[in-house]
Design an enzyme around this catalytic site. Structure first.
Site, PDB file in Angstrom:
ATOM      1  N   CYS A   3      35.404  35.251  31.743  1.00  0.00           N
ATOM      2  CA  CYS A   3      35.714  35.088  33.165  1.00  0.00           C
ATOM      3  C   CYS A   3      37.131  34.590  33.430  1.00  0.00           C
ATOM      4  O   CYS A   3      37.724  34.912  34.452  1.00  0.00           O
ATOM      5  CB  CYS A   3      34.706  34.155  33.820  1.00  0.00           C
ATOM      6  SG  CYS A   3      33.022  34.796  33.796  1.00  0.00           S
ATOM      7  N   HIS A  62      38.152  33.072  40.639  1.00  0.00           N
ATOM      8  CA  HIS A  62      37.299  34.031  39.947  1.00  0.00           C
ATOM      9  C   HIS A  62      36.048  34.247  40.772  1.00  0.00           C
ATOM     10  O   HIS A  62      35.442  33.299  41.283  1.00  0.00           O
ATOM     11  CB  HIS A  62      36.942  33.491  38.560  1.00  0.00           C
ATOM     12  CG  HIS A  62      35.782  34.184  37.930  1.00  0.00           C
ATOM     13  ND1 HIS A  62      35.746  35.550  37.761  1.00  0.00           N
ATOM     14  CD2 HIS A  62      34.616  33.706  37.425  1.00  0.00           C
ATOM     15  CE1 HIS A  62      34.603  35.889  37.193  1.00  0.00           C
ATOM     16  NE2 HIS A  62      33.898  34.777  36.976  1.00  0.00           N
ATOM     17  N   ASN A 113      30.427  40.077  40.233  1.00  0.00           N
ATOM     18  CA  ASN A 113      31.266  39.388  39.256  1.00  0.00           C
ATOM     19  C   ASN A 113      31.744  40.411  38.221  1.00  0.00           C
ATOM     20  O   ASN A 113      30.960  40.880  37.395  1.00  0.00           O
ATOM     21  CB  ASN A 113      30.464  38.270  38.584  1.00  0.00           C
ATOM     22  CG  ASN A 113      31.257  37.511  37.536  1.00  0.00           C
ATOM     23  OD1 ASN A 113      32.360  37.893  37.171  1.00  0.00           O
ATOM     24  ND2 ASN A 113      30.674  36.433  37.028  1.00  0.00           N
TER      25      ASN A 113
END
Length: 334
Positions: free
Chosen positions: A115, A261, A291
């Protein structure tokens, strides 16, 4: 020493839109449940039979970024590719980009920091430019999650979150040290690696074990302790953002745009409230794309720029937290 500045941005998302209602046909879930917990309404998943992979999507985003930069592929000195879902176990996607874009035999490396991968990749590229080793570096974040998810009720806590996509940027030398990437900040805490992980394939579960297996093996699916990750994410996000601001003599009020993020809309909203930022000071697009891990920050940065939300002189803050645990931030003067 030089600074590095972003001179070109590009993104690519697969055409196939998968809504929460679509997922309710695959598993025991519903739109309200997913939106309440994640903020996600839909995501992009590569449709089976199409050409897209992490490397191919990365190349598509890169071509846009290169064109917008005013450079050509022959002007690029180095490639940094961030992903957790490479096309091959090895080699990494960076060398595939060199081939796909028919570039000179420049160096290429892959960053495996999940991530926070794109912010790590930006930091790596920035150091090469700061020292004068390279002038123009192509940085890519891309992920192909949908072919590795448990799309049953058993896996719904994770599978509803992730999407596919890619983004890219061109970093170039900037002689004015008051502009461009002012600083980057990188951290890790490996004792929590098992809280967000895919454990296979691994040294302990490699080719002989794979061939010998007669039963379904869920170790190839991602596992996440969602509550644990959330509690750590909100703390580390705040810390690493403040670290960047303090390093550059800035205050919360100096943030023109925060691009976190895109892990969970609730995390972004928590950080927004803590830093007392207005809605127009935080850019979120997780509602549309889910995501996309190493691709999420660069896709969001590109989209914010395309929508005119970034102007010359703005302080743009990139921040990410994820598996590892790893977390990172970058402070940019546009």
């Amino acid at each position: 020493m030089y600074n590095s500045k972003i001179i070109g941005l590009g993104k690519y998302l697969p055409d196939n839109i998968v809504t929460n209602d679509d997922l309710s046909k695959l598993m025991d879930t519903n739109d309200a449940w997913i939106q309440e917990r994640t903020g996600i309404k839909e995501r992009r998943w590569i449709k089976k039979g199409t050409e897209d992979t992490s490397a191919i999507m990365g190349a598509k985003a890169a071509r846009i970024a290169i064109e917008r930069s005013g450079l050509t592929k022959d002007d690029i000195d180095f490639i940094v590719f961030a992903t957790l879902s490479p096309d091959y176990y090895f080699p990494g996607c960076g060398v595939q980009i060199q081939d796909m874009l028919d570039m000179p035999t420049v160096g290429a490396l892959d960053v495996r920091n999940q991530c926070s991968g794109f912010v790590y990749a930006i930091s790596v590229a920035d150091q090469f430019i700061k020292t004068g080793m390279y002038k123009n570096i192509l940085v890519i974040g891309a992920e192909y999650h949908s072919n590795g998810l448990d799309k049953t009720t058993r896996g719904r806590g994770v599978s509803v979150i992730f999407g596919d996509g890619a983004g890219a940027c061109l970093l170039s030398r900037e002689e004015d040290n008051t502009k461009g990437i002012l600083s980057t900040h990188l951290h890790s805490e490996g004792k929590y690696a098992d809280k967000l992980t895919v454990t296979s394939p691994s040294i302990a579960h490699w080719v002989p074990e794979i061939l010998a297996s007669k039963e379904e093996d869920i170790s190839y699916f991602p596992y996440m302790d969602g509550t644990f990750v959330f509690k750590h994410a909100v703390v580390r996000f705040s810390e690493v953002i403040m670290e960047g601001l303090l390093k550059n003599g800035l205050q919360k009020e100096d943030i023109d745009l925060l691009i976190p993020h895109q892990a969970n809309l609730r995390i972004a909203q928590f950080i927004q409230k803590k830093f007392a930022l207005r809605d127009d000071q935080v850019f979120n697009n997780i509602m549309k794309y889910g995501n996309t891990t190493a691709a999420s920050v660069i896709i969001a940065l590109t989209e914010a720029w395309e929508e005119g939300k970034i102007k010359a002189g703005d302080h743009v803050v990139l921040a990410a937290f994820g598996s590892g645990f790893t977390w990172a931030s970058a402070i940019i003067k546009w």
